[in-house]
Design a protein around this motif. Structure first.
Motif, mmCIF file in Angstrom:
data_model
loop_
_atom_site.group_PDB
_atom_site.id
_atom_site.type_symbol
_atom_site.label_atom_id
_atom_site.label_comp_id
_atom_site.label_asym_id
_atom_site.label_seq_id
_atom_site.Cartn_x
_atom_site.Cartn_y
_atom_site.Cartn_z
ATOM 1 N N ASP A 111 -25.397 45.530 -14.601
ATOM 2 C CA ASP A 111 -26.268 46.579 -13.225
ATOM 3 C C ASP A 111 -25.244 47.042 -12.594
ATOM 4 O OD1 ASP A 111 -29.474 45.335 -14.336
ATOM 5 O OD2 ASP A 111 -28.640 43.535 -13.390
ATOM 6 N N ALA A 112 -23.772 46.429 -12.825
ATOM 7 C CA ALA A 112 -23.277 47.457 -11.398
ATOM 8 C C ALA A 112 -21.405 47.029 -12.093
ATOM 9 C CB ALA A 112 -23.159 46.949 -10.242
ATOM 10 N N VAL A 113 -20.734 47.319 -11.973
ATOM 11 C CA VAL A 113 -19.959 47.338 -12.071
ATOM 12 C C VAL A 113 -18.523 47.332 -10.768
ATOM 13 C CG1 VAL A 113 -18.244 48.754 -12.944
ATOM 14 C CG2 VAL A 113 -16.849 46.838 -13.462
ATOM 15 N N THR A 114 -17.681 46.651 -10.190
ATOM 16 C CA THR A 114 -16.452 46.988 -9.437
ATOM 17 C C THR A 114 -15.235 46.329 -9.869
ATOM 18 O OG1 THR A 114 -16.340 46.284 -6.826
ATOM 19 C CG2 THR A 114 -16.927 44.557 -8.612
ATOM 20 N N THR A 115 -14.429 46.743 -8.930
ATOM 21 C CA THR A 115 -12.346 45.923 -8.901
ATOM 22 C C THR A 115 -12.391 46.616 -7.715
ATOM 23 O OG1 THR A 115 -10.924 46.636 -10.730
ATOM 24 C CG2 THR A 115 -11.807 48.763 -10.397
ATOM 25 N N SER A 116 -11.423 45.725 -7.509
ATOM 26 C CA SER A 116 -10.075 45.770 -6.364
ATOM 27 C C SER A 116 -8.773 45.623 -6.960
ATOM 28 C CB SER A 116 -10.789 44.859 -5.437
ATOM 29 O OG SER A 116 -12.220 45.099 -4.875
ATOM 30 N N TYR A 117 -8.090 46.396 -6.451
ATOM 31 C CA TYR A 117 -6.853 46.223 -6.804
ATOM 32 C C TYR A 117 -6.631 45.869 -8.172
ATOM 33 C CZ TYR A 117 -7.622 44.835 -2.004
ATOM 34 O OH TYR A 117 -7.809 45.262 -0.175
ATOM 35 N N PRO A 138 -27.082 52.094 -17.538
ATOM 36 C CA PRO A 138 -27.325 54.326 -17.160
ATOM 37 C C PRO A 138 -28.129 53.985 -15.736
ATOM 38 C CG PRO A 138 -28.880 53.626 -18.999
ATOM 39 C CD PRO A 138 -28.493 52.199 -19.213
ATOM 40 N N GLY A 139 -26.882 54.820 -15.137
ATOM 41 C CA GLY A 139 -27.646 55.332 -13.247
ATOM 42 C C GLY A 139 -26.667 53.351 -12.691
ATOM 43 N N ALA A 140 -25.709 52.690 -13.397
ATOM 44 C CA ALA A 140 -25.028 51.491 -13.051
ATOM 45 C C ALA A 140 -24.143 51.985 -11.539
ATOM 46 C CB ALA A 140 -24.977 50.608 -14.035
ATOM 47 N N PRO A 141 -24.079 51.544 -10.928
ATOM 48 C CA PRO A 141 -22.765 52.365 -9.735
ATOM 49 C C PRO A 141 -22.107 51.240 -10.082
ATOM 50 C CG PRO A 141 -24.191 50.694 -8.794
ATOM 51 C CD PRO A 141 -25.279 50.426 -10.323
ATOM 52 N N ILE A 142 -21.058 52.404 -9.644
ATOM 53 C CA ILE A 142 -19.522 51.641 -9.652
ATOM 54 C C ILE A 142 -18.503 51.527 -8.684
ATOM 55 C CG2 ILE A 142 -18.123 53.765 -10.737
ATOM 56 C CD1 ILE A 142 -16.283 51.424 -11.992
ATOM 57 N N ILE A 143 -17.907 50.516 -7.729
ATOM 58 C CA ILE A 143 -17.413 50.456 -6.190
ATOM 59 C C ILE A 143 -15.657 50.407 -7.112
ATOM 60 C CG2 ILE A 143 -16.756 49.765 -4.045
ATOM 61 C CD1 ILE A 143 -19.292 51.334 -4.606
ATOM 62 N N VAL A 144 -14.962 50.719 -6.618
ATOM 63 C CA VAL A 144 -13.086 50.659 -7.333
ATOM 64 C C VAL A 144 -12.737 50.842 -5.533
ATOM 65 C CG1 VAL A 144 -11.316 51.791 -8.190
ATOM 66 C CG2 VAL A 144 -13.078 51.795 -9.346
ATOM 67 N N LEU A 145 -11.701 50.097 -5.306
ATOM 68 C CA LEU A 145 -10.966 49.528 -4.161
ATOM 69 C C LEU A 145 -10.117 48.947 -4.531
ATOM 70 C CD1 LEU A 145 -10.419 48.253 -1.076
ATOM 71 C CD2 LEU A 145 -10.801 46.295 -1.811
ATOM 72 N N ASP A 146 -9.240 50.353 -3.541
ATOM 73 C CA ASP A 146 -7.550 50.346 -4.204
ATOM 74 C C ASP A 146 -6.705 50.387 -2.579
ATOM 75 O OD1 ASP A 146 -5.268 49.726 -5.163
ATOM 76 O OD2 ASP A 146 -5.870 50.234 -7.529
ATOM 77 N N PHE A 147 -5.268 50.417 -2.918
ATOM 78 C CA PHE A 147 -4.343 50.685 -2.038
ATOM 79 C C PHE A 147 -4.595 52.272 -2.049
ATOM 80 C CE2 PHE A 147 -2.656 46.358 -2.291
ATOM 81 C CZ PHE A 147 -2.893 46.114 -0.898
ATOM 82 N N ASP A 148 -4.149 52.897 -0.722
ATOM 83 C CA ASP A 148 -3.865 54.713 -0.700
ATOM 84 C C ASP A 148 -2.831 54.601 0.305
ATOM 85 O OD1 ASP A 148 -4.510 57.527 -1.409
ATOM 86 O OD2 ASP A 148 -6.923 56.504 -1.567
ATOM 87 N N ILE A 221 -12.442 53.252 -0.928
ATOM 88 C CA ILE A 221 -13.395 52.998 -2.024
ATOM 89 C C ILE A 221 -14.240 54.328 -2.565
ATOM 90 C CG2 ILE A 221 -15.779 52.198 -2.104
ATOM 91 C CD1 ILE A 221 -15.045 51.051 0.251
ATOM 92 N N CYS A 222 -13.900 54.576 -4.047
ATOM 93 C CA CYS A 222 -14.167 55.070 -4.827
ATOM 94 C C CYS A 222 -15.615 54.867 -5.679
ATOM 95 C CB CYS A 222 -13.483 55.595 -5.941
ATOM 96 S SG CYS A 222 -11.747 56.563 -5.502
ATOM 97 N N ARG A 223 -16.746 55.471 -5.412
ATOM 98 C CA ARG A 223 -18.194 54.876 -6.340
ATOM 99 C C ARG A 223 -18.234 56.192 -6.801
ATOM 100 N NH1 ARG A 223 -18.457 56.374 -0.355
ATOM 101 N NH2 ARG A 223 -20.613 58.157 -0.128
ATOM 102 N N ALA A 224 -19.278 55.847 -8.098
ATOM 103 C CA ALA A 224 -19.840 56.354 -8.792
ATOM 104 C C ALA A 224 -21.017 56.630 -9.320
ATOM 105 C CB ALA A 224 -19.372 56.961 -9.861
#
Length: 226
Positions: A111-117, A138-148, A221-224
């Motif tokens: 239902d969703a995916v995430t990845t941090s660093y 379909p429509g599932a969110p992704i959240i990406v956390l990383d340094f910037d 944080i990037c999301r899509a």
């Protein structure tokens, strides 16, 4: 390398970020909860889960979490903490050792995916993002956390010098792994940050791409959506 630093990884993150890492991870959990309209019973994939910090935060809000990582040492710590931390009221976390660029999961499983660093350390982050999209419904969110990298030039210089000095020093002091943290410092310098992640998300078929900065843009944080 990550297996070598697994034992002290969380402590060094806390010290180096002055506790901000915990706040950023809570923000990821909050964003994912909003995007999923609640986490209870949602099947979430935590890619490059490391020691399971983000996985446990999601599971504590009722998500059914699968954490995956390529480092056996990191997963050993994650499984040990899961055994020590288990709450009777939440689902157990399943951990898998695998390559994020070739995920061993079915199409449209999560239902969703995430990845941090994690994305920053992958040889082919586009391939990983494409495979994360494959395993999402379909429509599932992704959240990406990383340094910037901060936009303000003065703040950027302060941050880069702090990072270059403090990360290896803590690595040497707590685990004798200063070289690993020198690599992490170099990898952050080479990373294209939120703009790069947003572009890769678009290129790999994700839509509704957006991002936000954290703590003066030293993280983002990037999301899509799939």
């Amino acid at each position: 390398m990550f297996s070598r630093i697994a034992r002290h990884y969380d402590l060094i993150n806390d010290l180096a970020s002055l506790g901000r890492d915990r706040m950023w991870r809570r923000t990821v959990t909050d964003e994912l909860e909003r995007a999923c309209h609640g986490l209870g019973g949602r099947e979430i994939l935590d890619v490059a889960c490391g020691t399971g910090t983000s996985s446990r935060a999601l599971a504590n809000r009722g998500a059914i979490v699968t954490g995956c990582d390529i480092s056996p040492g990191m997963l050993d710590v994650a499984r040990r903490k899961e055994a020590e931390d288990r709450r009777a009221t939440r689902p157990p976390i399943r951990y898998e050792c695998c390559d994020a660029q070739r995920l061993p999961f079915a199409d449209r499983q999560f239902d969703a995916v995430t990845t941090s660093y994690g994305l920053r350390n992958m040889p082919d982050p586009r391939s990983a993002l494409a495979d994360m999209r494959r395993v999402c419904r379909p429509g599932a969110p992704i959240i990406v956390l990383d340094f910037d990298t901060p936009n303000d030039p003065v703040w950027r210089v302060i941050y880069e010098r702090y990072r270059a000095i403090v990360l290896p020093a803590l690595g040497d002091l707590l685990g004798g792994n200063g070289d690993a943290y020198r690599y992490l410092d170099v990898s952050i310098d080479a990373w294209k940050g939120r703009a790069g992640v947003a572009a890769m998300l678009c290129e790999t078929g994700w839509h509704d791409v957006a991002y936000r900065t954290l703590s003066g843009s030293i993280a983002s944080i990037c999301r899509a959506r799939a």
